[in-house]
Write a protein that holds these residues in place. Structure first.
Motif, PDB file in Angstrom:
ATOM      1  N   LYS A  59      85.113  34.587  48.443  1.00 33.09           N
ATOM      2  CA  LYS A  59      84.480  35.854  48.328  1.00 33.09           C
ATOM      3  C   LYS A  59      85.354  36.364  47.164  1.00 33.09           C
ATOM      4  CE  LYS A  59      82.681  36.609  52.673  1.00 33.09           C
ATOM      5  NZ  LYS A  59      82.954  37.619  53.955  1.00 33.09           N
ATOM      6  N   LEU A  60      86.664  36.081  47.124  1.00 30.16           N
ATOM      7  CA  LEU A  60      87.499  36.926  46.164  1.00 30.16           C
ATOM      8  C   LEU A  60      87.231  36.185  44.824  1.00 30.16           C
ATOM      9  CD1 LEU A  60      89.909  38.706  45.122  1.00 30.16           C
ATOM     10  CD2 LEU A  60      91.573  36.941  45.986  1.00 30.16           C
ATOM     11  N   LEU A  61      87.274  34.878  44.684  1.00 26.80           N
ATOM     12  CA  LEU A  61      86.939  34.455  43.471  1.00 26.80           C
ATOM     13  C   LEU A  61      85.476  34.542  42.856  1.00 26.80           C
ATOM     14  CD1 LEU A  61      88.459  30.675  44.122  1.00 26.80           C
ATOM     15  CD2 LEU A  61      89.291  32.306  42.597  1.00 26.80           C
ATOM     16  N   LYS A  62      84.532  34.905  43.667  1.00 28.82           N
ATOM     17  CA  LYS A  62      83.324  35.311  43.345  1.00 28.82           C
ATOM     18  C   LYS A  62      83.417  36.499  42.645  1.00 28.82           C
ATOM     19  CE  LYS A  62      79.621  34.387  45.707  1.00 28.82           C
ATOM     20  NZ  LYS A  62      78.589  34.312  46.784  1.00 28.82           N
ATOM     21  N   ARG A  63      84.262  37.539  43.235  1.00 25.89           N
ATOM     22  CA  ARG A  63      84.394  38.883  42.585  1.00 25.89           C
ATOM     23  C   ARG A  63      84.921  39.031  41.301  1.00 25.89           C
ATOM     24  NH1 ARG A  63      84.953  40.760  48.128  1.00 25.89           N
ATOM     25  NH2 ARG A  63      87.164  40.408  47.584  1.00 25.89           N
ATOM     26  N   VAL A  64      86.141  38.104  41.118  1.00 23.37           N
ATOM     27  CA  VAL A  64      87.001  38.299  39.705  1.00 23.37           C
ATOM     28  C   VAL A  64      86.456  37.273  38.917  1.00 23.37           C
ATOM     29  CG1 VAL A  64      89.062  39.039  41.256  1.00 23.37           C
ATOM     30  CG2 VAL A  64      88.562  36.485  40.573  1.00 23.37           C
ATOM     31  N   LEU A  65      85.575  36.086  39.138  1.00 25.41           N
ATOM     32  CA  LEU A  65      85.334  35.194  38.210  1.00 25.41           C
ATOM     33  C   LEU A  65      83.622  35.177  38.094  1.00 25.41           C
ATOM     34  CD1 LEU A  65      87.205  32.049  38.748  1.00 25.41           C
ATOM     35  CD2 LEU A  65      87.326  33.373  36.665  1.00 25.41           C
ATOM     36  N   PRO A  66      83.461  35.777  36.708  1.00 27.92           N
ATOM     37  CA  PRO A  66      81.894  35.538  36.507  1.00 27.92           C
ATOM     38  C   PRO A  66      81.624  34.309  36.418  1.00 27.92           C
ATOM     39  CG  PRO A  66      83.202  36.426  34.394  1.00 27.92           C
ATOM     40  CD  PRO A  66      83.979  36.323  35.648  1.00 27.92           C
ATOM     41  N   VAL A  67      80.500  33.661  37.346  1.00 23.23           N
ATOM     42  CA  VAL A  67      80.338  32.155  37.286  1.00 23.23           C
ATOM     43  C   VAL A  67      78.819  31.768  36.823  1.00 23.23           C
ATOM     44  CG1 VAL A  67      80.224  30.180  38.646  1.00 23.23           C
ATOM     45  CG2 VAL A  67      81.841  31.797  39.030  1.00 23.23           C
ATOM     46  N   SER A  68      78.873  30.836  35.896  1.00 25.57           N
ATOM     47  CA  SER A  68      77.495  30.647  35.416  1.00 25.57           C
ATOM     48  C   SER A  68      76.666  29.852  36.296  1.00 25.57           C
ATOM     49  CB  SER A  68      77.583  29.626  34.169  1.00 25.57           C
ATOM     50  OG  SER A  68      78.036  28.537  34.608  1.00 25.57           O
ATOM     51  N   PRO A  69      75.371  29.882  36.410  1.00 18.64           N
ATOM     52  CA  PRO A  69      74.584  29.284  37.478  1.00 18.64           C
ATOM     53  C   PRO A  69      74.511  27.911  37.404  1.00 18.64           C
ATOM     54  CG  PRO A  69      73.272  30.177  35.715  1.00 18.64           C
ATOM     55  CD  PRO A  69      74.482  30.508  35.410  1.00 18.64           C
ATOM     56  N   ARG A  70      75.155  27.195  36.259  1.00 17.16           N
ATOM     57  CA  ARG A  70      74.754  25.479  36.127  1.00 17.16           C
ATOM     58  C   ARG A  70      76.161  25.021  35.566  1.00 17.16           C
ATOM     59  NH1 ARG A  70      71.699  27.922  32.689  1.00 17.16           N
ATOM     60  NH2 ARG A  70      70.006  27.955  34.010  1.00 17.16           N
ATOM     61  N   PHE A  71      76.410  23.793  35.725  1.00 14.53           N
ATOM     62  CA  PHE A  71      77.612  23.011  35.347  1.00 14.53           C
ATOM     63  C   PHE A  71      77.202  22.758  33.698  1.00 14.53           C
ATOM     64  CE2 PHE A  71      77.582  21.955  39.503  1.00 14.53           C
ATOM     65  CZ  PHE A  71      79.077  21.999  39.937  1.00 14.53           C
ATOM     66  N   ASP A  72      78.404  22.691  33.063  1.00 16.92           N
ATOM     67  CA  ASP A  72      78.329  22.372  31.561  1.00 16.92           C
ATOM     68  C   ASP A  72      79.304  20.973  31.517  1.00 16.92           C
ATOM     69  OD1 ASP A  72      78.078  22.140  28.753  1.00 16.92           O
ATOM     70  OD2 ASP A  72      79.074  23.995  28.254  1.00 16.92           O
ATOM     71  N   GLY A  73      78.687  19.914  31.900  1.00 17.47           N
ATOM     72  CA  GLY A  73      79.353  18.568  31.801  1.00 17.47           C
ATOM     73  C   GLY A  73      80.648  19.054  32.744  1.00 17.47           C
ATOM     74  N   GLU A  74      81.946  18.533  32.203  1.00 12.94           N
ATOM     75  CA  GLU A  74      83.305  18.554  32.840  1.00 12.94           C
ATOM     76  C   GLU A  74      83.905  19.884  32.414  1.00 12.94           C
ATOM     77  OE1 GLU A  74      84.911  14.512  34.298  1.00 12.94           O
ATOM     78  OE2 GLU A  74      84.512  14.373  32.288  1.00 12.94           O
ATOM     79  N   SER A  75      83.221  20.689  31.564  1.00 14.41           N
ATOM     80  CA  SER A  75      84.020  21.836  30.854  1.00 14.41           C
ATOM     81  C   SER A  75      84.017  22.964  32.030  1.00 14.41           C
ATOM     82  CB  SER A  75      83.131  22.543  30.006  1.00 14.41           C
ATOM     83  OG  SER A  75      82.851  21.589  28.985  1.00 14.41           O
ATOM     84  N   PHE A  76      85.363  23.790  31.999  1.00 13.64           N
ATOM     85  CA  PHE A  76      85.514  24.762  32.982  1.00 13.64           C
ATOM     86  C   PHE A  76      84.948  26.006  32.536  1.00 13.64           C
ATOM     87  CE2 PHE A  76      89.259  22.281  34.091  1.00 13.64           C
ATOM     88  CZ  PHE A  76      88.809  21.499  35.030  1.00 13.64           C
TER      89      PHE A  76
END
Length: 326
Positions: free
Chosen positions: A175-192
């Motif tokens: 829950k904390l990580l979801k609040r502080v990190l904007p996360v894209s809806p999909r993967f981009d290869g092995e990129s972070f």
């Protein structure tokens, strides 16, 4: 903290770990992103176990030469017992990794890199915690009772939680990580990191790496006190722990394919933690020989694994089935 290990053995251990990591990373880079098959995981697992046993043989010879046959045998048994305990506790760690990968629908081809980063982090973290734990025990003997009580309560809690479907939905770290990190809806290869709608965002893979790292911290809190119940020699504690972690990636892919067959393993791990915690609480009253601990750990694991195989459903969900995908 004090160890009887000769200085050259420390250097040999460091060289073995660095060489193993170098080989693993070179192979990882050469192969590229790909799904690890069960035969490949089995071969790598066998290699890491063989390497650990070979080091134990060298450890026995080194102590035998410098301290005598009795000390050499005692140190070799301590190493083997600690190694088995760490390998055993790593099993539950692996099931949590499996849950995280399933929750985020991580493609099998990307899981290798995440695990390698997690292993490096775990090795650094555990080295620090082992040295800190050793210092606390040497300065404050009563800390052993705290470790013992913690392991005892953890084992009881694990027993009651065994068989329940784990979930990340109510996990505070998630829950904390979801609040502080904007996360894209999909993967981009092995990129972070990736660009999504013109905004730089973390990929789900970075979220997975963060959760794997947090998991390593949580499980290290269990495993470090457990091995100090076997020996207070920092060299034995460190080497058995790190060598057990080295094979974690291969063991993950091996056990992930057989998770359903070992559905009772958590009960066995719970019993091991209760046994080790009780041993620490009784350390000043009852002296349980290291070889007896080794026999107990092997016996508990053997009974649990055999019983799991005998009672495994022919068709059924794995421990991570039914988890909603992010």
């Amino acid at each position: 903290m004090h160890t009887l290990a000769p200085l050259w053995l420390w250097f040999v251990f460091a060289a073995v770990v660095l060489a193993a990591l170098f080989i693993d990373f070179v192979v990882l880079k050469k192969q590229g992103a790909h799904a690890v098959s069960v035969p490949e995981a089995a071969r790598w697992s066998a290699l890491w176990v063989a390497l650990s046993l070979a080091f134990n043989g060298l450890l026995w010879w080194a102590f035998h030469q410098s301290q005598g046959a009795e000390v050499g045998q005692a140190k070799a048994v301590e190493f083997l017992t600690g190694y088995l305990i760490e390998k055993s506790l790593a099993v539950d760690n692996i099931f949590v990794f499996l849950m995280i990968f399933t929750y985020f629908s991580v493609p099998p081809a990307y899981q290798k890199r995440v695990l390698m980063i997690g292993i490096i982090g775990a090795m650094v973290l555990r080295t620090v915690m082992i040295l800190l734990g050793g210092w606390l025990i040497s300065e404050f003997h009563w800390v052993l009772y705290l470790f013992g009580a913690f392991l005892l309560l953890t084992g009881i809690k694990m027993w009651w939680a065994a068989g329940e479907e784990p979930s990340l939905d109510d996990n505070p770290a998630h829950k904390l990580l979801k609040r502080v990190l904007p996360v894209s809806p999909r993967f981009d290869g092995e990129s972070f990191w990736t660009m999504h709608n013109g905004v730089r965002m973390a990929t789900p893979l970075l979220m997975v790496v963060a959760l794997v790292g947090i998991t390593d911290v949580i499980f290290a809190v269990d495993s470090i006190p457990a091995i100090y119940a076997i020996t207070d020699d920092p060299f034995i504690v460190l080497t058995s722990n790190i060598l057990a972690i080295l094979g974690l990636r291969a063991m993950y892919f091996l056990l992930a394919a057989m998770a359903a067959k070992f559905h009772l393993l958590s009960y066995g791990l719970a019993v091991i933690l209760v046994f080790i915690g009780s041993k620490m609480l009784l350390v000043d009253f009852v002296k349980i020989p290291v070889w007896a601990s080794l026999v107990a750990v092997i016996g508990i694991l053997a009974v649990t694994m055999v019983w799991s195989v005998k009672t495994a459903p022919s068709i059924g969900p794995s421990r991570t089935a039914g988890i909603d995908k992010a």
